[in-house]
Motif scaffolding. Structure first.
Motif, PDB file in Angstrom:
ATOM      1  N   LEU A 135       0.842  -1.199   0.000  1.00 42.43           N
ATOM      2  CA  LEU A 135       0.000   0.000   0.000  1.00 42.43           C
ATOM      3  C   LEU A 135       0.873   1.244   0.000  1.00 42.43           C
ATOM      4  CD1 LEU A 135      -2.801   1.348   0.253  1.00 42.43           C
ATOM      5  CD2 LEU A 135      -2.567   1.134   2.738  1.00 42.43           C
ATOM      6  N   VAL A 136       0.620   2.137  -0.959  1.00 43.34           N
ATOM      7  CA  VAL A 136       1.296   3.436  -1.012  1.00 43.34           C
ATOM      8  C   VAL A 136       0.242   4.521  -0.798  1.00 43.34           C
ATOM      9  CG1 VAL A 136       2.580   5.064  -2.451  1.00 43.34           C
ATOM     10  CG2 VAL A 136       3.129   2.621  -2.522  1.00 43.34           C
ATOM     11  N   LYS A 137       0.553   5.451   0.105  1.00 45.91           N
ATOM     12  CA  LYS A 137      -0.376   6.525   0.460  1.00 45.91           C
ATOM     13  C   LYS A 137       0.309   7.873   0.241  1.00 45.91           C
ATOM     14  CE  LYS A 137      -2.812   8.444   4.448  1.00 45.91           C
ATOM     15  NZ  LYS A 137      -3.087   8.279   5.877  1.00 45.91           N
ATOM     16  N   VAL A 138      -0.305   8.724  -0.566  1.00 45.90           N
ATOM     17  CA  VAL A 138       0.275  10.028  -0.896  1.00 45.90           C
ATOM     18  C   VAL A 138      -0.682  11.127  -0.443  1.00 45.90           C
ATOM     19  CG1 VAL A 138       1.085  11.537  -2.740  1.00 45.90           C
ATOM     20  CG2 VAL A 138       1.512   9.076  -2.862  1.00 45.90           C
ATOM     21  N   GLY A 139      -0.148  12.091   0.310  1.00 49.78           N
ATOM     22  CA  GLY A 139      -0.946  13.225   0.772  1.00 49.78           C
ATOM     23  C   GLY A 139      -0.666  14.466  -0.057  1.00 49.78           C
ATOM     24  N   SER A 234       1.138   1.207   5.035  1.00 49.84           N
ATOM     25  CA  SER A 234       1.403   2.065   3.893  1.00 49.84           C
ATOM     26  C   SER A 234       2.782   2.708   3.958  1.00 49.84           C
ATOM     27  CB  SER A 234       0.342   3.165   3.802  1.00 49.84           C
ATOM     28  OG  SER A 234       0.421   4.039   4.914  1.00 49.84           O
ATOM     29  N   ASP A 235       3.294   3.018   2.772  1.00 49.10           N
ATOM     30  CA  ASP A 235       4.507   3.815   2.623  1.00 49.10           C
ATOM     31  C   ASP A 235       4.133   5.042   1.794  1.00 49.10           C
ATOM     32  OD1 ASP A 235       7.628   3.728   2.920  1.00 49.10           O
ATOM     33  OD2 ASP A 235       7.255   4.363   0.854  1.00 49.10           O
ATOM     34  N   HIS A 236       4.937   6.097   1.901  1.00 50.65           N
ATOM     35  CA  HIS A 236       4.593   7.331   1.196  1.00 50.65           C
ATOM     36  C   HIS A 236       5.071   7.352  -0.248  1.00 50.65           C
ATOM     37  CE1 HIS A 236       8.678   7.896   2.574  1.00 50.65           C
ATOM     38  NE2 HIS A 236       8.812   8.987   1.873  1.00 50.65           N
ATOM     39  N   THR A 237       5.956   6.431  -0.626  1.00 46.79           N
ATOM     40  CA  THR A 237       6.453   6.437  -2.008  1.00 46.79           C
ATOM     41  C   THR A 237       6.610   5.061  -2.630  1.00 46.79           C
ATOM     42  OG1 THR A 237       8.752   6.464  -1.206  1.00 46.79           O
ATOM     43  CG2 THR A 237       7.736   8.606  -1.700  1.00 46.79           C
TER      44      THR A 237
END
Length: 344
Positions: A135-139, A234-237
């Protein structure tokens, strides 16, 4: 003389890890070997090997070209089967072959394959299952040249990737700190990436502005074909990391101080009556003109002793009552005609 025609078939399967990744992938193969033996006392002709999964089998030894399986003779046949995603999801390939032959008396004999000539056990080839998800999560947040304010919104996008070799079902993304929208994803094939099913938003608080950032992390949960639960933080990238998504929130601390002195050295007739010992009283009005909460706010003045304990000011908050000071006029001040000073 008594004729007792009989035929036997043994089948074995070996998974071929073509890319040497120690697990099964679509289109990798199972190599099958078929061993056909004449178990009777008469020769057999019209030998026919049938396998619903193997269509490319060829004889590699035993058959001398005459098409006759002699008494006690053994023929070896080899073929392969390209595995499918359905096979990997099942974790195994199970199947059987059959062989027929015709005796001189036109009697047809047959056998279903087994792991020995005495049984008809299906050939089971286990396939490695490696279920995993990322899972990748971008804000995304634009504070407009550092004008972050309470009520601003961070929007989030999520990317779910099936990084394993089995089909995943019921893919659910959860985040305890944000408002989630979308999902669940019914099915996610190996290698598939979903970027559209889930979104989220978060409303910025004063605490977030004071901190200068907002950090949070989501979790994806899904089910493998063998009913085990597969999860990932999740990771950001990157699909390989597990780092929280950190959104920078610009804070711009600033402060305004207004100092007012109160003293009237004239009487009602307009006569100057200033004298040493008269008192100038000062009031201090402090306003938080930035977007961050300010703590330990206090006033100093090199000319006077300022009373009042340190305070905390929220953005836009004004205090005009906490800090006061008095100054006793001297003859030198009267000679100057004014008292000038500045507080901080």
């Amino acid at each position: 003389m008594c004729q007792d025609p009989a035929i036997g078939l043994v089948k074995t399967g070996v998974f071929v890890d073509a890319n040497s990744d120690l697990c099964a992938n679509v289109s990798e193969t199972i190599d099958y070997e078929f061993t056909i033996t004449n178990q009777g006392n008469v020769s057999l002709s019209s030998i026919l090997l049938t396998d619903p999964l193997v269509t490319n089998a060829v004889y590699t030894s035993g058959d001398d070209g005459d098409g006759i399986l002699q008494v006690g003779e053994t023929w070896i046949c080899n073929g392969s089967y390209a595995i499918t995603q359905q096979d990997i999801d099942a974790g195994e390939v199970v199947n059987s072959a059959s062989v027929t032959g015709t005796a001189p008396t036109a009697v047809v004999v047959s056998d279903i394959s087994g792991d020995t000539v005495t049984n008809d056990t299906p050939t089971v080839t286990d396939l490695c299952q490696a279920a995993s998800v990322a899972l990748v999560k971008v804000g995304t947040y634009d504070d407009g040249d550092c004008t972050a304010a309470v009520g601003d919104v961070i929007t989030y996008a999520f990317s779910e990737t099936n990084t394993g070799n089995v089909t995943l079902t019921n893919v659910i993304v959860e985040d305890p700190l944000v408002t989630m929208l979308g999902g669940p994803i019914a099915s996610l094939a190996p290698g598939a990436i979903n970027t559209s099913s889930y979104t989220a938003s978060y409303t910025i608080t004063q605490q977030d502005i004071n901190a200068g950032l907002f950090s949070n992390q989501a979790t994806v949960t899904t089910t493998a074909p063998n009913t085990t639960t597969v999860t990932d933080l999740s990771d950001h990238t990157s699909v390989s990391g597990n780092n929280p998504t950190i959104t920078t929130i610009c804070n711009t601390p600033s402060l305004l101080l207004i100092k007012t002195g109160n003293y009237d050295g004239f009487n009602t007739n307009g006569d100057c009556i200033s004298a040493p010992g008269d008192v100038i009283s000062y009031t201090f009005t402090i306003t938080n003109t930035g977007n961050a909460t300010l703590q330990n706010v206090y006033v100093t003045d090199p000319l006077v002793s300022v009373s009042g304990a340190a305070i905390t000011l929220a953005p836009s908050q004004t205090d005009s009552t906490t800090f006061t000071a008095n100054y006793t006029i001297t003859q030198a001040d009267i000679d100057n005609g004014f008292v000038e000073n500045q507080a901080t």
